[in-house]
Design a protein around this motif. Structure first.
Motif, PDB file in Angstrom:
ATOM      1  N   HIS A 121      35.192  39.744  34.579  1.00 57.11           N
ATOM      2  CA  HIS A 121      36.107  40.806  34.906  1.00 57.11           C
ATOM      3  C   HIS A 121      36.195  41.445  36.229  1.00 57.11           C
ATOM      4  O   HIS A 121      37.196  41.565  36.846  1.00 57.11           O
ATOM      5  CB  HIS A 121      35.784  42.173  34.104  1.00 57.11           C
ATOM      6  N   THR A 123      37.043  38.184  28.898  1.00 55.57           N
ATOM      7  CA  THR A 123      37.124  37.007  29.910  1.00 55.57           C
ATOM      8  C   THR A 123      36.307  36.054  29.704  1.00 55.57           C
ATOM      9  O   THR A 123      35.002  36.552  29.686  1.00 55.57           O
ATOM     10  CB  THR A 123      37.328  37.643  31.420  1.00 55.57           C
ATOM     11  N   VAL A 152      38.569  46.859  30.955  1.00 54.79           N
ATOM     12  CA  VAL A 152      37.848  45.591  30.669  1.00 54.79           C
ATOM     13  C   VAL A 152      38.354  44.644  29.978  1.00 54.79           C
ATOM     14  O   VAL A 152      38.421  45.013  28.806  1.00 54.79           O
ATOM     15  CB  VAL A 152      36.431  45.799  30.631  1.00 54.79           C
ATOM     16  N   ARG A 153      38.937  43.499  30.491  1.00 55.36           N
ATOM     17  CA  ARG A 153      39.386  42.669  29.334  1.00 55.36           C
ATOM     18  C   ARG A 153      38.563  41.254  28.936  1.00 55.36           C
ATOM     19  O   ARG A 153      37.794  41.145  29.814  1.00 55.36           O
ATOM     20  CB  ARG A 153      40.685  41.810  29.962  1.00 55.36           C
ATOM     21  N   HIS A 201      43.584  44.234  34.341  1.00 57.72           N
ATOM     22  CA  HIS A 201      42.324  43.992  34.583  1.00 57.72           C
ATOM     23  C   HIS A 201      42.016  45.420  35.477  1.00 57.72           C
ATOM     24  O   HIS A 201      40.664  45.752  35.610  1.00 57.72           O
ATOM     25  CB  HIS A 201      41.882  42.933  35.465  1.00 57.72           C
ATOM     26  N   LEU A 258      39.210  41.173  38.924  1.00 59.44           N
ATOM     27  CA  LEU A 258      39.604  42.438  39.632  1.00 59.44           C
ATOM     28  C   LEU A 258      39.557  42.237  41.180  1.00 59.44           C
ATOM     29  O   LEU A 258      40.374  42.615  41.860  1.00 59.44           O
ATOM     30  CB  LEU A 258      38.848  43.697  39.030  1.00 59.44           C
ATOM     31  N   SER A 274      42.980  31.521  35.872  1.00 57.83           N
ATOM     32  CA  SER A 274      43.632  32.684  36.764  1.00 57.83           C
ATOM     33  C   SER A 274      43.338  32.589  38.080  1.00 57.83           C
ATOM     34  O   SER A 274      44.230  32.974  38.960  1.00 57.83           O
ATOM     35  CB  SER A 274      42.953  34.252  36.393  1.00 57.83           C
TER      36      SER A 274
END
Length: 244
Positions: free
Chosen positions: A134, A213, A210-211, A206, A138, A221
């Protein structure tokens, strides 16, 4: 020289050139930049390029004047401007040119095609016992947004600014050489939609939480962001809307 080396060296060269240009303007207009408010703006512009430069220099980069550069930006007096133009940026660029000659050609692994702006962060994260995917995404999203704003002079990376910068009529960043045929207009509009899609699907989610991942999601990505960074790097600046 491998494609990886060419792209990396182009990024280093861009930041060194901007450091020289900005410090050179301060030398030319020294009376203006000795005023505190203008000096603060000057330092901010120099710091942005120095930070971006540090982010793409690998751990095994030869000893250079990158530390001297940071010190000269921190003091930011007229003599420091001369040192940036005459010594710091040229030294870093010269060593980068030599270093690029020694970069091994791509092995064909997917990671080799991650843009130079993101690759060192990706490699450092993947060496950690428990990679923070994450945080990696970001950070790279912020770097892409910075590239977009720096190249275009945009105030931010909002949908409205992305639309303004990539619009078909009088764009700030022109993706094809000209925007006249239907195909060229589609390319210009496609760049805008891709950038807005990245912002909606990756950057904003993001930034706000908090996604979930994993490593595969990260690579996919970063490939999208690498493609967008390549589009921005190659785009022509038609009109500037602010100082870089």
């Amino acid at each position: 020289m491998s494609n990886n080396a060419v792209h990396w060296l182009a990024s280093v060269s861009e930041h060194c050139r901007k450091l020289i240009e900005i410090a050179g303007l301060a030398i030319r207009d020294h009376a203006l930049y000795e005023e505190e408010a203008n000096k603060v703006q000057l330092q901010a512009a120099l710091k942005a390029h120095a930070a971006a430069l540090k982010a793409i220099l690998p751990d095994d980069f030869p000893q250079s004047r990158i530390g001297d550069l940071s010190r000269h930006i921190r003091f930011c007096d007229p003599q420091d401007w001369y040192d940036i133009v005459l010594f710091d940026a040229p030294d870093i660029l010269a060593k980068a040119e030599k270093f690029a000659q020694e970069i091994e050609p791509s092995s064909g692994e997917i990671e080799d095609y991650i843009h130079a702006r993101f690759r060192s962060r990706y490699e450092m994260t993947m060496r950690e016992p428990e990679p923070d995917y994450h945080a990696l995404l970001l950070t790279c999203c912020v770097e892409l947004a910075t590239l977009f704003k720096r190249k275009s002079g945009a105030a931010d990376d909002s949908d409205a600014e992305i639309g303004r910068v990539f619009k078909k009529d009088n764009p700030v960043l022109r993706v094809p050489q000209q925007v006249e045929s239907e195909t060229e207009k589609n390319l210009q509009r496609g760049a805008m939609l891709l950038m807005q899609g990245w912002r909606a699907f990756l950057r904003n989610p993001h930034a706000h939480e908090v996604r979930p991942t994993d490593d595969e999601y990260v690579v996919h990505s970063l490939m999208l962001m690498s493609f967008l960074a390549r589009i921005i790097d190659a785009a022509s600046v038609v009109e500037t809307s602010g100082a870089e």
